[in-house]
Every structure is written in C-alpha cells, then in structure tokens.
Design an enzyme around this catalytic site. Structure first.
Site, short mmCIF file in Angstrom:
data_model
loop_
_atom_site.label_atom_id
_atom_site.label_comp_id
_atom_site.label_asym_id
_atom_site.label_seq_id
_atom_site.Cartn_x
_atom_site.Cartn_y
_atom_site.Cartn_z
N ARG A 104 38.42 -40.76 5.18
CA ARG A 104 37.68 -41.01 6.40
C ARG A 104 38.17 -41.88 7.60
NH1 ARG A 104 32.87 -39.22 4.67
NH2 ARG A 104 32.52 -39.00 2.40
N HIS A 164 43.47 -32.21 -0.33
CA HIS A 164 42.43 -32.23 0.50
C HIS A 164 42.92 -33.21 1.89
CE1 HIS A 164 38.61 -31.41 2.57
NE2 HIS A 164 38.08 -30.72 1.55
N TYR A 206 38.56 -35.69 6.39
CA TYR A 206 37.34 -35.18 7.00
C TYR A 206 37.45 -35.27 8.33
CZ TYR A 206 35.42 -35.64 2.21
OH TYR A 206 35.42 -35.80 0.87
N HIS A 221 39.65 -28.28 6.61
CA HIS A 221 38.36 -27.51 7.17
C HIS A 221 38.70 -27.08 8.30
CE1 HIS A 221 35.84 -30.84 4.86
NE2 HIS A 221 36.06 -29.89 4.09
N GLU A 256 39.38 -23.98 4.84
CA GLU A 256 38.15 -23.83 4.08
C GLU A 256 36.90 -23.73 5.15
OE1 GLU A 256 35.36 -26.94 1.32
OE2 GLU A 256 37.29 -27.63 2.21
N ASP A 295 34.69 -22.25 -0.57
CA ASP A 295 33.59 -23.33 -1.10
C ASP A 295 32.53 -22.63 -1.28
OD1 ASP A 295 31.49 -25.27 -0.97
OD2 ASP A 295 33.06 -26.89 -0.57
N HIS A 334 29.21 -23.74 0.59
CA HIS A 334 29.57 -23.69 2.15
C HIS A 334 29.05 -22.16 2.31
CE1 HIS A 334 32.59 -27.18 2.82
NE2 HIS A 334 31.49 -27.49 2.50
N HIS A 345 36.51 -23.94 -4.27
CA HIS A 345 35.74 -25.15 -4.49
C HIS A 345 34.21 -24.83 -4.93
CE1 HIS A 345 37.94 -27.86 -1.26
NE2 HIS A 345 38.39 -27.76 -2.36
N ASP A 360 25.22 -28.66 4.09
CA ASP A 360 26.46 -28.92 3.23
C ASP A 360 26.04 -29.93 2.19
OD1 ASP A 360 28.91 -28.92 2.02
OD2 ASP A 360 29.95 -29.86 3.75
N HIS A 366 25.98 -30.53 -1.70
CA HIS A 366 26.55 -29.86 -2.88
C HIS A 366 25.68 -30.37 -4.03
CE1 HIS A 366 31.01 -29.99 -1.53
NE2 HIS A 366 30.21 -29.30 -0.68
N GLU A 425 33.56 -30.25 -6.66
CA GLU A 425 33.08 -31.30 -5.94
C GLU A 425 31.84 -31.68 -5.84
OE1 GLU A 425 36.41 -30.61 -2.14
OE2 GLU A 425 34.37 -29.38 -2.20
#
Length: 280
Positions: A41, A66, A69, A106, A143, A177, A180, A213, A226, A228, A258
């Site tokens: 982040r 990964h 973000y 992403h 992704e 994903d 997603h 994912h 989004d 999960h 995730e």
C-alpha cells in the site's frame, strides 16, 4: 490425463521472505505461495535480503509475487505513472531474485483519460519492461479487475486490446481472479458459465493463463464489486472450482486463494479445493 493444479495462497512474510513465508505456507497446507516483496500500500521499494532470497529459491516452492495495489499504468498522473513503472520493474527484479514464476499486476484504470490514450501509454511504458525480461525470467501476469470505474480490463474479451497493445509479448501472461471475473459478468456459478469463460479465454489467448486467484464472491454476478468470500460461502459456490480445474485450459495452472479470515479459514479453503481437485 489432466495435470493436477497446485493449490496454495497468499501468505504473510513476517519474519522473513523465506522463513515467514514458508512457515505461513506450512500452517495452511499451501502447495504454492504468493507474496508481497514490498509494502503493498505504499511506494517505498524494499531491497530484500539476499540470504532469504536464496533460502526461498533453494526450497523449490512454486512462488508468485503480487505488485502493490497502487500501481496503475493507465493513470493520467505523471507522478503515479513514473512510480508505477519503477514499482513494476522492481517487482520483476525481485521476482527473478527469488525464483518466482511471475509478477501479478492489476490491469489498471484510465481514470480521466480515454481508453485509447491509456492503452497507448501502457504500450509506451510497459512494453520496454517486457523486452528487458530474459527468456528464463518471470512473466508479467495481467490480472483483470471487477469492472468498477474506468478499469481498462475486466472481462475476458477486454484482454484482447490490452494484450494487443503489448504486441502479444510472450512474457505477458494472465492471472484470472474468479471473484473479479464473476463481478465483471462471467457467471462462474454454473458449469456452462465456467466452460464458456475458459473457452473464450483459451480462444483469445491460448497458453497465457499462468495463475488463478481462487476466490468466491460476496456479491452477485455482474455487481462490479470486488469483495472476496471463502470458497463455497459466496455466490460462485464450491462446485464451480471443481469445474474450473476440470477444464483443459486450467490443467496444471496453480490456484491461489485470497480469501477472508486467518490461518484457520485459509486452511479450510485450501483443504476444500484439494478435495475438489482430488475428486476429479
């Protein structure tokens, strides 16, 4: 005979990339792992510990990284763009250092500019990074997102102009994903929906699916949200993941959860996915 997929999850690296990551993997029964190699982040780029890098490489664990973000290669902000490019380059270098198969990024948002302008910018800034990758280096795994805002890529169909902007570079792969895709409108809750989605992906970009994912969804199909959920506890449902692993396009492709919760919930999700896989 269909190749069986390794099943694992995104793990904490508290205590060291190898020591913490491998301990976390053992705690949840993960056969493969995904990790962050820097603050997910923030923009500060961690240098890494060569000793930990070597331990993880030597373990032979199938690993993916990964990206943070904040990365958005479609942004109209010059500052965000420069930081995004630097972060992706850093992630690829760190992926190579730990022997990871790929860096998940992403696909980003055009924000206030047009999709065409964003894709042109993407080509100018991302294609050179792909050209820097050695043949035996990590892949860049795109992704697609849930479809909110000005996202450049959410549906499988939208991967076509994205990959075309990158000249279909051989190091550009796909991370699908499930949450997603479901949020973007692919109804993975039915066997037909799973088959149609993977058939379409394979027809569009054969051999480019490198990671899945595996996430259930708190919201309904087409919600563009989004959020999960644990495997089998959401609107996709557990059986969809068996159908996913049954499809030839997903044969041998690792599944990485995730999902919400701590180690106990993650262990349950992985055990359920293994049970579905072993029953194929």
């Amino acid at each position: 005979m269909t190749s069986l997929s390794l099943i694992g999850g995104h793990v904490s690296v508290t205590g060291g990339l190898a020591k913490g990551g491998l301990r976390s993997a053992a705690d949840i029964g993960a056969e493969m792992i995904q990790v962050f190699v820097t603050n997910p982040r923030g923009w500060a780029l961690a240098a890494g510990d060569p000793a930990q890098d070597e331990l993880l490489r030597a373990s032979g664990t199938v690993t993916f990284v990964h990206a943070p973000y904040l990365v958005n290669l479609g942004t109209p902000s010059a500052d965000t763009l420069e930081k995004s490019v630097a972060t992706v380059r850093h992630g690829l270098l760190r992926s190579a250092a730990i022997g990871a198969r790929g860096l998940v990024v992403h696909t980003g948002s055009a924000v206030s500019q047009t999709r065409e302008e964003a894709l042109r910018q993407l080509r100018e800034r991302l294609l050179p990074l792909l050209e820097e990758l050695p043949d035996d280096g990590p892949d860049l795994l795109l992704e697609p997102m849930a479809g909110q805002g000005g996202m450049l890529c959410a549906t499988v169909q939208e991967l076509e102009p994205y990959l075309a902007a990158l000249d279909w570079h051989p190091k550009a792969g796909v991370c699908l994903d499930t949450c997603h895709a479901f949020a973007a409108g692919h109804d993975l809750s039915t066997a037909d929906g799973v088959r149609e989605t993977l058939d379409r992906l394979h027809a569009l970009a054969p051999g480019r699916l490198r990671l899945i994912h595996a996430n259930d969804s708190k919201d309904v199909c087409g919600s563009k949200k989004d959020r999960h959920e644990n495997i089998g506890a959401g609107h996709i449902g557990a059986e969809a993941f068996a159908e996913l692993m049954r499809h030839p396009a997903a044969a041998g492709i690792p599944l990485c959860i995730e999902t919400p919760g701590g180690a106990d919930k993650h262990r349950e999700d992985i055990e359920l996915l293994k049970k579905l896989r072993d029953g194929l």
